[in-house]
Design a protein around this motif. Structure first.
Motif, PDB file in Angstrom:
ATOM      1  N   ASN A   8     -17.001 -19.338  -6.460  1.00 23.04           N
ATOM      2  CA  ASN A   8     -15.568 -19.418  -7.145  1.00 23.04           C
ATOM      3  C   ASN A   8     -14.459 -20.033  -6.455  1.00 23.04           C
ATOM      4  O   ASN A   8     -13.669 -19.805  -6.152  1.00 23.04           O
ATOM      5  CB  ASN A   8     -15.307 -17.960  -7.415  1.00 23.04           C
ATOM      6  N   GLY A   9     -14.930 -21.160  -5.753  1.00 19.73           N
ATOM      7  CA  GLY A   9     -14.086 -22.160  -5.161  1.00 19.73           C
ATOM      8  C   GLY A   9     -13.898 -22.159  -3.627  1.00 19.73           C
ATOM      9  O   GLY A   9     -13.245 -22.627  -3.102  1.00 19.73           O
ATOM     10  N   ASP A  10     -14.627 -21.076  -2.944  1.00 16.11           N
ATOM     11  CA  ASP A  10     -14.625 -20.848  -1.504  1.00 16.11           C
ATOM     12  C   ASP A  10     -15.824 -21.183  -1.220  1.00 16.11           C
ATOM     13  O   ASP A  10     -16.983 -20.855  -1.651  1.00 16.11           O
ATOM     14  CB  ASP A  10     -14.253 -19.310  -1.449  1.00 16.11           C
ATOM     15  N   TYR A  11     -15.769 -21.804   0.178  1.00 20.10           N
ATOM     16  CA  TYR A  11     -16.976 -21.857   1.039  1.00 20.10           C
ATOM     17  C   TYR A  11     -16.981 -20.620   1.993  1.00 20.10           C
ATOM     18  O   TYR A  11     -15.949 -20.388   2.892  1.00 20.10           O
ATOM     19  CB  TYR A  11     -16.998 -23.184   1.949  1.00 20.10           C
ATOM     20  N   ALA A  50     -27.609 -32.044 -14.054  1.00 23.71           N
ATOM     21  CA  ALA A  50     -25.976 -31.700 -14.250  1.00 23.71           C
ATOM     22  C   ALA A  50     -25.959 -31.810 -15.846  1.00 23.71           C
ATOM     23  O   ALA A  50     -25.368 -31.051 -16.693  1.00 23.71           O
ATOM     24  CB  ALA A  50     -25.051 -32.840 -13.730  1.00 23.71           C
ATOM     25  N   ALA A  51     -26.867 -32.883 -16.479  1.00 25.23           N
ATOM     26  CA  ALA A  51     -26.957 -33.058 -17.849  1.00 25.23           C
ATOM     27  C   ALA A  51     -27.400 -31.615 -18.566  1.00 25.23           C
ATOM     28  O   ALA A  51     -26.822 -31.127 -19.389  1.00 25.23           O
ATOM     29  CB  ALA A  51     -27.566 -34.195 -18.413  1.00 25.23           C
ATOM     30  N   ARG A  52     -28.594 -31.216 -18.015  1.00 20.70           N
ATOM     31  CA  ARG A  52     -29.259 -30.144 -18.554  1.00 20.70           C
ATOM     32  C   ARG A  52     -28.567 -29.006 -18.398  1.00 20.70           C
ATOM     33  O   ARG A  52     -28.214 -28.194 -19.331  1.00 20.70           O
ATOM     34  CB  ARG A  52     -30.599 -29.980 -18.166  1.00 20.70           C
ATOM     35  N   GLY A  61     -22.577 -21.120 -25.793  1.00 15.60           N
ATOM     36  CA  GLY A  61     -21.213 -21.014 -26.029  1.00 15.60           C
ATOM     37  C   GLY A  61     -20.448 -20.907 -24.828  1.00 15.60           C
ATOM     38  O   GLY A  61     -19.208 -20.276 -24.746  1.00 15.60           O
ATOM     39  N   MET A  62     -20.797 -21.527 -23.397  1.00 14.82           N
ATOM     40  CA  MET A  62     -19.984 -21.402 -22.530  1.00 14.82           C
ATOM     41  C   MET A  62     -19.527 -22.759 -22.084  1.00 14.82           C
ATOM     42  O   MET A  62     -20.230 -23.911 -22.410  1.00 14.82           O
ATOM     43  CB  MET A  62     -20.847 -21.018 -21.339  1.00 14.82           C
ATOM     44  N   LYS A  63     -18.359 -23.008 -21.418  1.00 14.34           N
ATOM     45  CA  LYS A  63     -17.783 -24.405 -21.322  1.00 14.34           C
ATOM     46  C   LYS A  63     -18.501 -24.614 -19.457  1.00 14.34           C
ATOM     47  O   LYS A  63     -18.970 -23.857 -18.800  1.00 14.34           O
ATOM     48  CB  LYS A  63     -16.341 -24.106 -21.126  1.00 14.34           C
ATOM     49  N   MET A  64     -18.309 -26.094 -19.444  1.00 16.89           N
ATOM     50  CA  MET A  64     -18.586 -26.458 -17.987  1.00 16.89           C
ATOM     51  C   MET A  64     -17.268 -26.204 -16.992  1.00 16.89           C
ATOM     52  O   MET A  64     -16.208 -26.592 -17.512  1.00 16.89           O
ATOM     53  CB  MET A  64     -18.849 -27.940 -18.196  1.00 16.89           C
ATOM     54  N   PRO A  65     -17.540 -25.477 -15.980  1.00 16.62           N
ATOM     55  CA  PRO A  65     -16.298 -24.990 -15.295  1.00 16.62           C
ATOM     56  C   PRO A  65     -15.704 -26.036 -14.629  1.00 16.62           C
ATOM     57  O   PRO A  65     -14.360 -25.723 -13.796  1.00 16.62           O
ATOM     58  CB  PRO A  65     -16.795 -23.738 -14.518  1.00 16.62           C
ATOM     59  N   MET A  66     -16.500 -27.190 -14.310  1.00 18.22           N
ATOM     60  CA  MET A  66     -15.895 -28.417 -13.396  1.00 18.22           C
ATOM     61  C   MET A  66     -16.449 -29.563 -13.843  1.00 18.22           C
ATOM     62  O   MET A  66     -17.390 -29.589 -14.640  1.00 18.22           O
ATOM     63  CB  MET A  66     -16.111 -27.940 -12.224  1.00 18.22           C
ATOM     64  N   THR A  67     -15.873 -30.875 -13.651  1.00 18.13           N
ATOM     65  CA  THR A  67     -16.503 -32.093 -13.944  1.00 18.13           C
ATOM     66  C   THR A  67     -17.508 -32.388 -13.188  1.00 18.13           C
ATOM     67  O   THR A  67     -17.863 -31.480 -12.120  1.00 18.13           O
ATOM     68  CB  THR A  67     -15.395 -33.081 -13.660  1.00 18.13           C
ATOM     69  N   ARG A  68     -18.568 -33.165 -13.778  1.00 17.04           N
ATOM     70  CA  ARG A  68     -19.772 -33.395 -12.980  1.00 17.04           C
ATOM     71  C   ARG A  68     -19.421 -34.179 -11.473  1.00 17.04           C
ATOM     72  O   ARG A  68     -20.299 -33.518 -10.800  1.00 17.04           O
ATOM     73  CB  ARG A  68     -20.510 -34.569 -13.772  1.00 17.04           C
ATOM     74  N   ASP A  69     -18.334 -34.928 -11.202  1.00 16.24           N
ATOM     75  CA  ASP A  69     -18.015 -35.367 -10.075  1.00 16.24           C
ATOM     76  C   ASP A  69     -17.677 -34.102  -9.117  1.00 16.24           C
ATOM     77  O   ASP A  69     -17.844 -34.286  -7.835  1.00 16.24           O
ATOM     78  CB  ASP A  69     -16.725 -36.481 -10.175  1.00 16.24           C
ATOM     79  N   GLU A  70     -16.907 -33.276  -9.609  1.00 15.89           N
ATOM     80  CA  GLU A  70     -16.663 -32.083  -8.783  1.00 15.89           C
ATOM     81  C   GLU A  70     -17.726 -31.218  -8.525  1.00 15.89           C
ATOM     82  O   GLU A  70     -17.884 -30.922  -7.123  1.00 15.89           O
ATOM     83  CB  GLU A  70     -15.379 -31.269  -9.589  1.00 15.89           C
ATOM     84  N   LEU A  71     -18.710 -31.348  -9.335  1.00 21.23           N
ATOM     85  CA  LEU A  71     -20.055 -30.476  -9.130  1.00 21.23           C
ATOM     86  C   LEU A  71     -20.765 -31.233  -8.014  1.00 21.23           C
ATOM     87  O   LEU A  71     -21.548 -30.469  -7.187  1.00 21.23           O
ATOM     88  CB  LEU A  71     -20.964 -30.487 -10.368  1.00 21.23           C
ATOM     89  N   LEU A  72     -20.804 -32.472  -7.980  1.00 22.32           N
ATOM     90  CA  LEU A  72     -21.506 -33.405  -7.074  1.00 22.32           C
ATOM     91  C   LEU A  72     -20.719 -33.123  -5.499  1.00 22.32           C
ATOM     92  O   LEU A  72     -21.766 -33.001  -4.792  1.00 22.32           O
ATOM     93  CB  LEU A  72     -21.506 -34.894  -7.590  1.00 22.32           C
ATOM     94  N   ASP A  73     -19.553 -33.292  -5.608  1.00 21.73           N
ATOM     95  CA  ASP A  73     -18.973 -32.879  -4.407  1.00 21.73           C
ATOM     96  C   ASP A  73     -19.313 -31.536  -3.658  1.00 21.73           C
ATOM     97  O   ASP A  73     -19.544 -31.680  -2.634  1.00 21.73           O
ATOM     98  CB  ASP A  73     -17.323 -32.968  -4.578  1.00 21.73           C
ATOM     99  N   ILE A  74     -19.399 -30.524  -4.363  1.00 22.69           N
ATOM    100  CA  ILE A  74     -19.856 -29.192  -4.009  1.00 22.69           C
ATOM    101  C   ILE A  74     -21.249 -29.149  -3.342  1.00 22.69           C
ATOM    102  O   ILE A  74     -21.516 -28.672  -2.197  1.00 22.69           O
ATOM    103  CB  ILE A  74     -19.744 -28.105  -5.208  1.00 22.69           C
ATOM    104  N   HIS A  75     -22.145 -30.006  -4.257  1.00 26.55           N
ATOM    105  CA  HIS A  75     -23.553 -29.961  -3.645  1.00 26.55           C
ATOM    106  C   HIS A  75     -23.416 -30.661  -2.336  1.00 26.55           C
ATOM    107  O   HIS A  75     -23.974 -30.507  -1.373  1.00 26.55           O
ATOM    108  CB  HIS A  75     -24.212 -30.880  -4.584  1.00 26.55           C
TER     109      HIS A  75
END
Length: 286
Positions: A8-11, A50-52, A61-75
């Motif tokens: 949830n936003g923290d490392y 990411a697409a799947r 019925g859930m939303k994507m909590p962040m953009t794909r670029d943000e998700l990539l940055d976390i990875h």
């Protein structure tokens, strides 16, 4: 050294990571997940995963909590912080943690829970199992009907894996209405007279990211692909068989229900597809 995980936003060091006891992923399996392989410190098939992920969330019925670029940055940050060379990154997104347990969905503005962690598997691409092949058994497919959504409802696949281990095998292929659906955590294939046969996409199976890549590479290599269901008996009479997944890549299957497939050794088609997949995935990794 402790793993650094994302919550949830923290490392955080893994020992400090916490999720509410009211989280719907814990109480209701109301969550989806993805696993992205890491080879040489780079992510393979990230865009496909990411697409799947977006599709799975949308189907529930859930939303994507962040953009794909943000998700990539976390990875990438997790790969860096954990000095990950070979292995994978597990991602789970739940509908969140309301104040109490309830079958009804919580309010739409309930914050989702987002968790990611790394798993180190040195030499992942050089698995000894790929050189000798794996053995599978067949079991009834008793899962729910939306297997195309990558949810965390993994109890029955876990039970299937344990059934296989108890029988002296490595994995189980699930069977419904007389036809193989898929493995406990992978897509299933047979090869007959040079033709690759695998079940067509539907609600019955997971739409594998590795599956899509392998079938694309097979067609580019002028291999014939037929997407249809097959029986256990067909598999036992096949020339060869294999599975695909994000962590196993292309893995030969040499026995099903005690019957050797082909000559009981990894087949030419499966072995070649593994070579192609690894070569192309490493080349395209980000």
């Amino acid at each position: 050294m402790s793993r650094i995980v994302y919550v949830n936003g923290d490392y955080l060091p893994e020992q400090e990571a916490k999720v509410s006891i009211f989280d719907r992923g814990f109480l209701m399996a109301d969550a989806v997940y993805e696993v992205t392989a890491v080879l040489g410190g780079k992510l393979t098939d990230f865009d496909g995963h990411a697409a799947r992920l977006e599709r799975s969330l949308g189907e529930l019925g859930m939303k994507m909590p962040m953009t794909r670029d943000e998700l990539l940055d976390i990875h990438r940050e997790l790969v860096s912080r954990n000095d990950l060379v070979d292995g994978g990154i597990y991602l789970q997104i739940t509908r969140g943690a309301p104040n109490d347990r309830d079958f009804a969905f919580p309010p739409a503005d309930t914050p989702q829970t987002v968790v990611l962690f790394t798993q180190s598997k040195p030499g992942l691409a050089n698995s000894p199992a790929a050189k000798k092949g794996i053995k599978v058994i067949s079991i009834d497919d008793l899962r729910w009907g939306r297997r195309d959504i990558k949810t965390v409802q993994l109890l029955y696949p876990s039970m299937g894996k344990m059934m296989a281990l108890a029988a002296g095998a490595d994995d189980a292929w699930m069977v419904e209405d007389g036809k193989v659906t898929e493995g406990t955590s992978n897509n299933a294939y047979i090869v007959k007279d040079g033709k690759i046969i695998t079940r067509e996409l539907s609600h019955d199976i997971l739409h594998g990211i590795t599956r899509a890549a392998v079938l694309r590479y097979a067609k580019e290599a002028q291999m014939t692909v037929e997407e249809r269901a097959f029986t256990v008996e067909e598999a036992q009479a096949a020339d060869e068989a294999f599975i695909t997944s994000a962590s196993a890549f292309v893995m030969p299957v040499v026995e099903i229900d005690g019957a050797a497939i082909g000559d009981g050794t990894p087949g030419r088609v499966a072995s070649r597809l593994r070579e192609i997949y690894l070569e192309e995935s490493i080349k395209a990794a980000i």
